[in-house]
Design a protein around this motif. Structure first.
Motif, PDB file in Angstrom:
ATOM      1  N   GLY A   1      -8.201   9.765   6.891  1.00 41.98           N
ATOM      2  CA  GLY A   1      -8.904  10.654   6.010  1.00 41.98           C
ATOM      3  C   GLY A   1      -9.164  10.372   4.796  1.00 41.98           C
ATOM      4  N   VAL A   2      -8.560   9.237   4.318  1.00 44.47           N
ATOM      5  CA  VAL A   2      -8.747   8.546   3.000  1.00 44.47           C
ATOM      6  C   VAL A   2      -9.456   7.004   3.086  1.00 44.47           C
ATOM      7  CG1 VAL A   2      -7.340   9.883   1.796  1.00 44.47           C
ATOM      8  CG2 VAL A   2      -6.492   7.683   2.704  1.00 44.47           C
TER       9      VAL A   2
ATOM     10  N   SER B   1      -5.585   6.110  -7.035  1.00 47.53           N
ATOM     11  CA  SER B   1      -5.564   6.017  -8.183  1.00 47.53           C
ATOM     12  C   SER B   1      -4.979   4.729  -9.105  1.00 47.53           C
ATOM     13  CB  SER B   1      -5.154   7.388  -9.017  1.00 47.53           C
ATOM     14  OG  SER B   1      -3.634   7.416  -8.859  1.00 47.53           O
ATOM     15  N   ALA B   2      -4.517   4.015  -8.167  1.00 48.60           N
ATOM     16  CA  ALA B   2      -3.700   2.693  -8.893  1.00 48.60           C
ATOM     17  C   ALA B   2      -4.514   1.557  -9.292  1.00 48.60           C
ATOM     18  CB  ALA B   2      -2.705   2.046  -8.039  1.00 48.60           C
TER      19      ALA B   2
ATOM     20  N   MET C   1       1.318   9.820  -1.489  1.00 42.29           N
ATOM     21  CA  MET C   1       1.160   8.252  -1.668  1.00 42.29           C
ATOM     22  C   MET C   1       0.008   7.854  -1.670  1.00 42.29           C
ATOM     23  SD  MET C   1       4.244   7.207   0.763  1.00 42.29           S
ATOM     24  CE  MET C   1       4.747   5.541   0.347  1.00 42.29           C
ATOM     25  N   LEU C   2      -0.864   8.291  -0.640  1.00 44.48           N
ATOM     26  CA  LEU C   2      -2.333   7.938  -0.484  1.00 44.48           C
ATOM     27  C   LEU C   2      -2.910   8.339  -1.867  1.00 44.48           C
ATOM     28  CD1 LEU C   2      -2.789   8.974   3.210  1.00 44.48           C
ATOM     29  CD2 LEU C   2      -2.617   6.574   2.342  1.00 44.48           C
TER      30      LEU C   2
ATOM     31  N   MET D   1       4.165  10.360  -8.050  1.00 48.81           N
ATOM     32  CA  MET D   1       4.117  10.348  -6.564  1.00 48.81           C
ATOM     33  C   MET D   1       5.300  11.535  -6.319  1.00 48.81           C
ATOM     34  SD  MET D   1       3.668   6.732  -4.832  1.00 48.81           S
ATOM     35  CE  MET D   1       4.676   5.884  -5.766  1.00 48.81           C
ATOM     36  N   ARG D   2       6.383  11.494  -6.809  1.00 47.11           N
ATOM     37  CA  ARG D   2       7.348  12.548  -6.370  1.00 47.11           C
ATOM     38  C   ARG D   2       7.219  13.977  -6.927  1.00 47.11           C
ATOM     39  NH1 ARG D   2      13.696  11.658  -7.859  1.00 47.11           N
ATOM     40  NH2 ARG D   2      14.497  12.608  -5.987  1.00 47.11           N
ATOM     41  N   GLY D   3       6.320  13.968  -8.055  1.00 49.19           N
ATOM     42  CA  GLY D   3       6.118  15.150  -8.598  1.00 49.19           C
ATOM     43  C   GLY D   3       7.268  15.779  -9.418  1.00 49.19           C
TER      44      GLY D   3
END
Length: 119
Positions: free
Chosen positions: A111-112, A94-95, A88-89, A20-22
């Motif tokens: 949007g998701v 993908s979780a 996060m979304l 998430m943080r990249g």
């Protein structure tokens, strides 16, 4: 046994948080609390703490209730800017949960979402 469980959970948290943080982020539990890459979590921004909290919730759910098909979250993106919210979304999508129920005041969530209920 407790130490082995913590090590397993924190390895998963580190992987999820890094995603998430990249950036590579090693989460550890010491005598003075949790650290990320050796720094206390108190040094993290609000949005980074939100990412960490989601990683912890997801890792604990997957560790202790691996067959859980849904996740219930309240204001998970509250301290996040739109870029962090999207991260996060994307992670949540993908979780592997069949359903994510989320309470939010953020427009980016619309949007998701498959279903949006506005009050």
């Amino acid at each position: 046994v407790a130490e082995k469980v913590w090590n397993t959970v924190l390895a998963t948290v580190s992987q999820m948080f890094s995603t998430m943080r990249g950036e590579p982020s090693k989460v550890e539990k010491g005598k003075d609390g949790f650290t990320v890459n050796g720094a206390p979590v108190s040094s993290l921004s609000g949005s980074t703490l939100d990412l960490l909290a989601l990683a912890i919730r997801t890792a604990l759910t997957r560790t202790f209730i691996p067959q859980a098909s849904f996740m219930l979250l309240d204001e998970v993106t509250a301290a996040c800017d739109s870029e962090r919210s999207v991260s996060m979304l994307g992670f949540l999508a993908s979780a592997g949960f069949k359903q994510v129920v989320m309470v939010s005041h953020e427009d980016v969530v619309d949007g998701v979402a498959d279903v949006v209920i506005q009050l």
